[in-house]
Motif scaffolding. Sequence first.
Motif, mmCIF file in Angstrom:
data_model
loop_
_atom_site.group_PDB
_atom_site.id
_atom_site.type_symbol
_atom_site.label_atom_id
_atom_site.label_comp_id
_atom_site.label_asym_id
_atom_site.label_seq_id
_atom_site.Cartn_x
_atom_site.Cartn_y
_atom_site.Cartn_z
ATOM 1 N N CYS A 1 27.598 -18.438 -12.477
ATOM 2 C CA CYS A 1 26.973 -18.569 -13.800
ATOM 3 C C CYS A 1 26.611 -17.202 -14.365
ATOM 4 N N ILE B 1 22.662 -26.224 -12.169
ATOM 5 C CA ILE B 1 21.977 -25.825 -13.403
ATOM 6 C C ILE B 1 22.407 -26.761 -14.519
ATOM 7 N N CYS C 1 27.269 -21.533 -18.299
ATOM 8 C CA CYS C 1 26.667 -21.507 -16.959
ATOM 9 C C CYS C 1 26.705 -22.900 -16.335
ATOM 10 N N CYS D 1 25.967 -18.434 -5.771
ATOM 11 C CA CYS D 1 27.360 -17.971 -5.821
ATOM 12 C C CYS D 1 27.601 -16.980 -6.950
ATOM 13 N N CYS E 1 21.122 -24.658 -5.990
ATOM 14 C CA CYS E 1 21.862 -23.413 -6.194
ATOM 15 C C CYS E 1 22.172 -22.739 -4.859
ATOM 16 N N CYS F 1 29.140 -23.913 -12.893
ATOM 17 C CA CYS F 1 28.449 -24.147 -11.619
ATOM 18 C C CYS F 1 29.208 -25.163 -10.748
ATOM 19 N N GLU G 1 28.043 -26.516 -8.073
ATOM 20 C CA GLU G 1 27.082 -27.341 -7.335
ATOM 21 C C GLU G 1 26.248 -28.240 -8.229
ATOM 22 N N ASP G 2 26.556 -28.280 -9.509
ATOM 23 C CA ASP G 2 25.716 -29.019 -10.458
ATOM 24 C C ASP G 2 24.256 -28.589 -10.298
ATOM 25 N N LEU H 1 16.929 -25.873 -13.095
ATOM 26 C CA LEU H 1 17.682 -25.846 -11.846
ATOM 27 C C LEU H 1 17.480 -27.194 -11.169
#
Length: 209
Positions: free
Chosen positions: A92, A142, A133, A89, A86, A137, A139-140, A76
């Motif tokens: 993933c 993972i 996953c 949301c 993270c 994502c 938000e980058d 993460l």
Amino acid sequence: MTVKVVSRPELTFWEKLYIPQILLGLKITSTHFFRNLFLHMLHFVGRFKHLPASVTVQYPEELRPLMSRFRSRHRLTLREDKTPRCVGCMLCETVCPAKCITIVPGEHPDPHVEKYPIRFDIDLGVCVYCGYCVEACPEDAIRMDTGILDIAAYSREAMKLDIHELMDPKLRKPIKNCSLKFPHQCNLTDGEVKGTWEEVNETPLVEKT
Ligand code: SF4
Ligand code: SF4
């Protein structure tokens, strides 16, 4: 649907003897061995360097360089203040074809961030390393770029990465001291993760087997 029947070829007399086939195998192995030996000797004296020769990689002491797109153990990613990027949301977890991600989101105290993961588990014993996953994502948060390949464990339980191991890929179970610099609550109450936004203290918070 058309079924194509392929008949099994009959073994010849010499194939049934097996000895010629064993000798053939030895011939192939020996050819590779002497070719590599000869080429390495030539390379040693600076000749024929354009002809590649096989090398033995002394794994695990020595690792082959991995391609940048190689998918290794998950992690993460963190913000500058070391909190997870993270936002809980669940994309993933939803997209995962192996259903091996478990997230418990909690309300974030910062009104600009909707949620954060109180719990984030990935069961590597079930994961198929598809990378969906990471792709899903927004938000980058993972990635699969740790370069860690040795994910073997002695139990199925140990194959499940929790949020500590995901935020700090160097950690492995049993985790006795939580040193992660993000406010969270590690304690389990009645088998349930009760997450609150708390400052991390210095006392051991979690012990899992
Ligand atoms: S790599 Fe694929 S199977 Fe593994 S956790 Fe991600 S989405 Fe699931
Ligand atoms: S890792 Fe990304 S996709 Fe998964 S819950 Fe967090 S923000 Fe959403």
